[in-house]
Design a protein around this motif. Structure first.
Motif, short mmCIF file in Angstrom:
data_model
loop_
_atom_site.label_atom_id
_atom_site.label_comp_id
_atom_site.label_asym_id
_atom_site.label_seq_id
_atom_site.Cartn_x
_atom_site.Cartn_y
_atom_site.Cartn_z
N PRO A 22 -12.20 39.61 23.21
CA PRO A 22 -11.79 38.38 22.55
C PRO A 22 -11.46 38.63 21.08
CG PRO A 22 -14.15 38.38 22.85
CD PRO A 22 -13.62 39.58 23.58
N ARG A 23 -10.87 37.65 20.46
CA ARG A 23 -10.35 37.84 19.09
C ARG A 23 -11.43 38.27 18.12
NH1 ARG A 23 -5.69 33.60 17.59
NH2 ARG A 23 -4.63 33.47 19.58
N LEU A 55 -14.83 29.05 3.17
CA LEU A 55 -13.69 29.79 3.69
C LEU A 55 -12.46 28.88 3.64
CD1 LEU A 55 -15.35 31.36 6.86
CD2 LEU A 55 -14.74 32.57 4.76
N VAL A 56 -11.31 29.44 3.27
CA VAL A 56 -10.08 28.65 3.18
C VAL A 56 -9.05 29.25 4.12
CG1 VAL A 56 -8.30 27.71 1.69
CG2 VAL A 56 -10.60 28.10 0.78
N PHE A 57 -8.66 28.45 5.14
CA PHE A 57 -7.72 28.88 6.16
C PHE A 57 -6.34 28.27 5.93
CE2 PHE A 57 -11.91 29.00 8.18
CZ PHE A 57 -11.91 30.28 8.74
N ASN A 58 -5.33 28.96 6.42
CA ASN A 58 -3.96 28.46 6.42
C ASN A 58 -3.68 27.85 7.79
OD1 ASN A 58 -1.22 28.01 6.16
ND2 ASN A 58 -0.68 30.12 5.70
N GLN A 165 -0.76 33.19 17.30
CA GLN A 165 -1.01 31.85 16.79
C GLN A 165 -2.51 31.71 16.51
OE1 GLN A 165 1.29 29.55 15.48
NE2 GLN A 165 2.23 29.33 17.49
N THR A 166 -2.88 31.18 15.37
CA THR A 166 -4.30 31.04 15.05
C THR A 166 -4.87 29.76 15.65
OG1 THR A 166 -4.21 29.70 13.02
CG2 THR A 166 -3.71 32.06 12.81
N ALA A 180 -5.07 37.04 9.18
CA ALA A 180 -6.52 37.15 9.02
C ALA A 180 -7.25 36.12 9.87
CB ALA A 180 -6.90 36.99 7.55
N SER A 181 -6.61 34.96 10.08
CA SER A 181 -7.23 33.89 10.86
C SER A 181 -7.15 34.14 12.35
CB SER A 181 -6.56 32.55 10.54
OG SER A 181 -6.70 32.23 9.17
#
Length: 342
Positions: A22-23, A55-58, A165-166, A180-181
């Motif tokens: 898994p990821r 944490l900051v995600f896009n 795709q995140t 990274a996500s």
């Protein structure tokens, strides 16, 4: 700085052609400012951060922006990389010398575009006629534009539609994933929350320009590509409050980092942001908005390797990449991760 300072040798077998499954089974290299590097897994993230860290995600979503078609008898490929308006996109065009202003390009599934203008960087403005949203046309006729170091070695397949795709993907517009996500799963996010770590999201529509090589010999002569992004007022306020309370803001991916730094002033206050950014971060840059970065391993002489070198120091990043290569970490978009804590 000389661009060749950011070069390194990477064996081709270190380039990941498929993601870990898994990821969150991917490896992660901890890079502190000094001392030994730490060989960990992405699942170790909750214990490598502190309670209260952010944490900051896009949350951008990759669109199937790669199109194949014809202008007359000439075969044409187009990679859309930046929206101009509802019906116009800027695109890199393969075999573009066979295209002239006003030409009609016929793609698959009845989708067509008109070449309007060739821009100074060699890309084209393509106009898509009709009433259907361009995103609908792309879903019908397009494919995911995998990075050239993957697409050049294997065919794009159905698995890539989900692999690239995140789990945060919500807003259409990117032509490259905020990689990274890609390592995050619902289970990992639950473990992060249980450790007292919170997260925020912003949007930066990653463009295909992120894969363009740096052709200049010196960084001062490189023109950075522009990408559109937004940070709302509530997110900015919460991030500022976290840092004021002594909590760390850790960007997940260079795209999140670049937008945060674009939105922050000299006073280190993050402000609401909406528009294009072409920020180019190289050693000597003083960071204003972040305290750490989770990111994959980047290409030699790339703007992204320059960015991580600005955060940790060039010698430190050269040493960490040498360690990663020797320890057989997997590189690039589908590869392993690193956690940089200056």
């Amino acid at each position: 700085m000389r661009v060749d300072l950011f070069d390194f040798e990477l064996p081709s077998e270190r380039i990941a052609l498929r993601p870990a499954r898994p990821r969150d089974a991917a490896r992660m290299l901890l890079v502190p400012p000094t001392g030994p590097f730490g060989d960990h897994g992405v699942r170790d993230l909750p214990r490598l951060l502190n309670p209260g860290d952010v944490l900051v995600f896009n949350d951008t979503r990759v669109i199937p922006a790669q199109l194949e078609g014809y202008r007359g008898e000439a075969r044409i490929g187009a990679t859309l990389h930046k929206r101009i308006d509802l019906r116009r996109w800027q695109a890199f065009v393969r075999n573009g010398k066979r295209v002239h202003p006003g030409d009609r390009i016929e793609f698959a599934a009845g989708v067509e575009a008109r070449a309007e203008e060739r821009l100074g960087d060699g890309s084209w403005v393509l106009f898509f006629p009709g009433d259907e949203p361009v995103e609908v046309l792309l879903e019908r006729a397009g494919t995911v534009p995998l990075p050239p170091y993957i697409a050049g070695r294997r065919a794009i397949d159905e698995a890539d539609r989900s692999d690239y795709q995140t789990m945060f993907a919500a807003k259409d517009g990117a032509v490259a994933a905020p990689t990274a996500s890609l390592h995050f799963t619902p289970e990992l996010l639950e473990a992060v929350a249980a450790a007292g770590i919170v997260y925020e999201t912003l949007t930066l529509h990653v463009g295909a320009g992120t894969f363009l090589p740096v052709k200049a010999e010196d960084t001062t002569n490189h023109t950075m590509h522009a990408e559109w992004g937004t940070i709302d007022a509530g997110t900015a306020d919460r991030l500022n409050a976290a840092r004021a309370a002594g909590r760390r803001v850790v960007a997940v991916g260079t795209t999140s980092l670049r937008l945060l730094e674009s939105a922050a002033g000299e006073d280190k206050v993050i402000r609401p942001f909406e528009g294009d950014t072409s920020i180019f971060i190289t050693p000597g840059y003083r960071f204003r908005a972040i305290d750490g970065l989770m990111t994959n391993f980047h290409l030699p002489k790339s703007t992204l390797f320059m960015l991580v070198s600005a955060l940790m120091g060039l010698e430190r990043m050269q040493a960490s990449y040498a360690h990663a290569i020797a320890a057989e970490y997997r590189f690039y978009s589908y590869g392993d991760s690193s956690l940089l804590l200056p």
